[in-house]
Design a protein around this motif. Structure first.
Motif, PDB file in Angstrom:
ATOM      1  N   HIS A  37      30.994  31.257 -12.808  1.00 53.66           N
ATOM      2  CA  HIS A  37      31.970  30.200 -13.019  1.00 53.66           C
ATOM      3  C   HIS A  37      31.294  29.094 -13.826  1.00 53.66           C
ATOM      4  CE1 HIS A  37      35.493  27.773 -11.011  1.00 53.66           C
ATOM      5  NE2 HIS A  37      35.513  27.717 -12.323  1.00 53.66           N
ATOM      6  N   LEU A  93      31.320  25.527 -15.650  1.00 50.94           N
ATOM      7  CA  LEU A  93      31.971  24.216 -15.680  1.00 50.94           C
ATOM      8  C   LEU A  93      31.460  23.427 -16.875  1.00 50.94           C
ATOM      9  CD1 LEU A  93      31.702  23.328 -11.893  1.00 50.94           C
ATOM     10  CD2 LEU A  93      33.684  24.253 -13.103  1.00 50.94           C
ATOM     11  N   GLU A 137      33.938  17.294 -19.156  1.00 49.09           N
ATOM     12  CA  GLU A 137      34.783  16.759 -20.231  1.00 49.09           C
ATOM     13  C   GLU A 137      35.050  15.274 -20.053  1.00 49.09           C
ATOM     14  OE1 GLU A 137      38.998  16.376 -18.388  1.00 49.09           O
ATOM     15  OE2 GLU A 137      38.963  17.287 -20.374  1.00 49.09           O
ATOM     16  N   ARG A 184      35.092  32.790 -15.089  1.00 49.18           N
ATOM     17  CA  ARG A 184      36.013  31.757 -15.553  1.00 49.18           C
ATOM     18  C   ARG A 184      35.239  30.575 -16.124  1.00 49.18           C
ATOM     19  NH1 ARG A 184      41.430  31.396 -15.174  1.00 49.18           N
ATOM     20  NH2 ARG A 184      42.415  29.337 -15.219  1.00 49.18           N
ATOM     21  N   ASN A 202      35.921  26.433 -16.882  1.00 45.11           N
ATOM     22  CA  ASN A 202      36.831  25.319 -16.600  1.00 45.11           C
ATOM     23  C   ASN A 202      36.220  24.003 -17.053  1.00 45.11           C
ATOM     24  OD1 ASN A 202      37.855  26.956 -13.699  1.00 45.11           O
ATOM     25  ND2 ASN A 202      39.359  26.033 -15.064  1.00 45.11           N
ATOM     26  N   LYS A 203      37.079  23.129 -17.491  1.00 40.90           N
ATOM     27  CA  LYS A 203      36.642  21.746 -17.671  1.00 40.90           C
ATOM     28  C   LYS A 203      36.451  21.127 -16.295  1.00 40.90           C
ATOM     29  CE  LYS A 203      41.374  20.024 -18.058  1.00 40.90           C
ATOM     30  NZ  LYS A 203      42.367  19.448 -18.963  1.00 40.90           N
ATOM     31  N   SER A 204      35.608  20.106 -16.239  1.00 40.88           N
ATOM     32  CA  SER A 204      35.429  19.388 -14.972  1.00 40.88           C
ATOM     33  C   SER A 204      35.359  17.891 -15.240  1.00 40.88           C
ATOM     34  CB  SER A 204      34.148  19.827 -14.270  1.00 40.88           C
ATOM     35  OG  SER A 204      33.035  19.159 -14.828  1.00 40.88           O
ATOM     36  N   GLY A 205      35.516  17.128 -14.176  1.00 37.16           N
ATOM     37  CA  GLY A 205      35.252  15.703 -14.247  1.00 37.16           C
ATOM     38  C   GLY A 205      33.755  15.473 -14.420  1.00 37.16           C
ATOM     39  N   LEU A 214      30.010  15.152 -14.330  1.00 38.05           N
ATOM     40  CA  LEU A 214      28.996  15.836 -13.515  1.00 38.05           C
ATOM     41  C   LEU A 214      27.769  14.954 -13.292  1.00 38.05           C
ATOM     42  CD1 LEU A 214      29.320  19.431 -15.032  1.00 38.05           C
ATOM     43  CD2 LEU A 214      30.171  18.626 -12.817  1.00 38.05           C
ATOM     44  N   LEU A 225      27.472  23.665 -16.532  1.00 29.77           N
ATOM     45  CA  LEU A 225      26.932  24.037 -15.226  1.00 29.77           C
ATOM     46  C   LEU A 225      27.466  25.423 -14.866  1.00 29.77           C
ATOM     47  CD1 LEU A 225      25.592  23.380 -12.476  1.00 29.77           C
ATOM     48  CD2 LEU A 225      27.627  22.022 -11.923  1.00 29.77           C
ATOM     49  N   TYR A 258      27.793  28.379 -11.981  1.00 30.81           N
ATOM     50  CA  TYR A 258      27.701  28.851 -10.598  1.00 30.81           C
ATOM     51  C   TYR A 258      27.861  30.360 -10.583  1.00 30.81           C
ATOM     52  CZ  TYR A 258      27.735  24.273  -8.384  1.00 30.81           C
ATOM     53  OH  TYR A 258      27.372  23.018  -7.950  1.00 30.81           O
ATOM     54  N   TRP A 288      21.833  24.286 -14.680  1.00 31.88           N
ATOM     55  CA  TRP A 288      22.273  23.137 -15.470  1.00 31.88           C
ATOM     56  C   TRP A 288      21.767  23.247 -16.908  1.00 31.88           C
ATOM     57  CZ3 TRP A 288      25.166  18.940 -13.686  1.00 31.88           C
ATOM     58  CH2 TRP A 288      25.373  18.873 -12.306  1.00 31.88           C
ATOM     59  N   ARG A 312      28.791  16.489  -4.409  1.00 34.52           N
ATOM     60  CA  ARG A 312      29.716  15.876  -5.364  1.00 34.52           C
ATOM     61  C   ARG A 312      31.087  16.525  -5.264  1.00 34.52           C
ATOM     62  NH1 ARG A 312      28.834  12.181  -9.249  1.00 34.52           N
ATOM     63  NH2 ARG A 312      30.236  12.114 -11.040  1.00 34.52           N
ATOM     64  N   ASN A 340      34.545  16.959  -7.695  1.00 34.76           N
ATOM     65  CA  ASN A 340      35.057  16.811  -9.064  1.00 34.76           C
ATOM     66  C   ASN A 340      36.430  17.436  -9.207  1.00 34.76           C
ATOM     67  OD1 ASN A 340      31.793  17.181 -10.244  1.00 34.76           O
ATOM     68  ND2 ASN A 340      33.110  15.582 -11.045  1.00 34.76           N
ATOM     69  N   LYS A 341      37.220  16.856 -10.050  1.00 39.20           N
ATOM     70  CA  LYS A 341      38.431  17.536 -10.473  1.00 39.20           C
ATOM     71  C   LYS A 341      38.036  18.678 -11.403  1.00 39.20           C
ATOM     72  CE  LYS A 341      39.162  14.360 -14.315  1.00 39.20           C
ATOM     73  NZ  LYS A 341      40.028  13.294 -14.848  1.00 39.20           N
ATOM     74  N   SER A 342      38.894  19.685 -11.468  1.00 40.52           N
ATOM     75  CA  SER A 342      38.648  20.781 -12.409  1.00 40.52           C
ATOM     76  C   SER A 342      39.943  21.174 -13.086  1.00 40.52           C
ATOM     77  CB  SER A 342      38.077  21.996 -11.675  1.00 40.52           C
ATOM     78  OG  SER A 342      39.121  22.716 -11.054  1.00 40.52           O
ATOM     79  N   GLY A 343      39.808  21.931 -14.161  1.00 39.16           N
ATOM     80  CA  GLY A 343      40.962  22.555 -14.780  1.00 39.16           C
ATOM     81  C   GLY A 343      41.491  23.655 -13.865  1.00 39.16           C
ATOM     82  N   TYR A 400      31.290  25.201  -3.782  1.00 37.53           N
ATOM     83  CA  TYR A 400      30.062  25.909  -4.141  1.00 37.53           C
ATOM     84  C   TYR A 400      28.905  25.293  -3.382  1.00 37.53           C
ATOM     85  CZ  TYR A 400      32.036  28.698  -7.914  1.00 37.53           C
ATOM     86  OH  TYR A 400      32.747  29.636  -8.619  1.00 37.53           O
TER      87      TYR A 400
END
Lengths: 108, 108
Positions: free
Chosen positions: A7, A9, A12, A50, A52-55, A57, A67, A69, A74, B50, B52-55, B69
């Motif tokens: 996964h 991340l 963004e 997958r 995904n964008k994230s808030g 980090l 990032l 997972y 990192w 942490r 975070n929001k994600s897509g 995670y």
């Protein structure tokens, strides 16, 4: 078995240009996200992986930050042209890309 | 040691109300995110964890979806009032909240 074998991340977060911390959005995170999504689809990986964008980090000085997972690897200072290597080496062959890893201890 | 002992992703994807798939944003994901962030700060957890929001996490029918995670534990139909239990049980005491887990095999 976990739903996602990998996964990815992509931070963004966007800050005002006057903010000294900088942000990943100003360092191409949208293009990086697009490239991950596009290539992972082309390569038939999306049934088990997958992107995904994230808030934020909270690694702003290392942006653009990616990032991965479940390993919590990192990557810093990532450019769109690095995406293919991360996909081929890390996602497909399970070998993280050493040259792109953030080197600070707390990120290892 | 990994930077984050626990990393909570809250899907914040938004779709038009006419879209039959629904979306996590319409099921309170913003409040859930706020509550995670606020309580984790109050409890002094943010130096090692942490939220975070994600897509879109592609589990729309189970929204609001929360993913933790490194274990990749999937929670579905999460409400703001469930956040405290996830924090106390899963994040602090490392016991995932069974009643909130998505039960479908591919999510286990």
């Amino acid at each position: 078995m976990a739903r996602f074998e990998k996964h990815v991340l992509i931070c963004e977060n966007h800050r005002d240009p006057s903010d000294k911390r900088g942000c990943c959005a100003a360092k191409g995170s949208a293009q990086i996200l697009d490239k991950f999504k596009g290539r992972m689809k082309e390569l038939g990986l999306t049934y088990k992986m997958r992107a995904n964008k994230s808030g934020c980090l909270d690694a702003c000085e290392h942006g653009a930050v990616v990032l991965v997972y479940p390993e919590q690897v990192w990557y810093g200072n990532v450019k769109a042209e690095d995406v293919e290597e991360i996909i081929q080496s890390h996602l497909i062959n399970n070998k993280p890309v050493e040259r792109l890893k953030i080197k600070k201890k707390k990120f290892l």
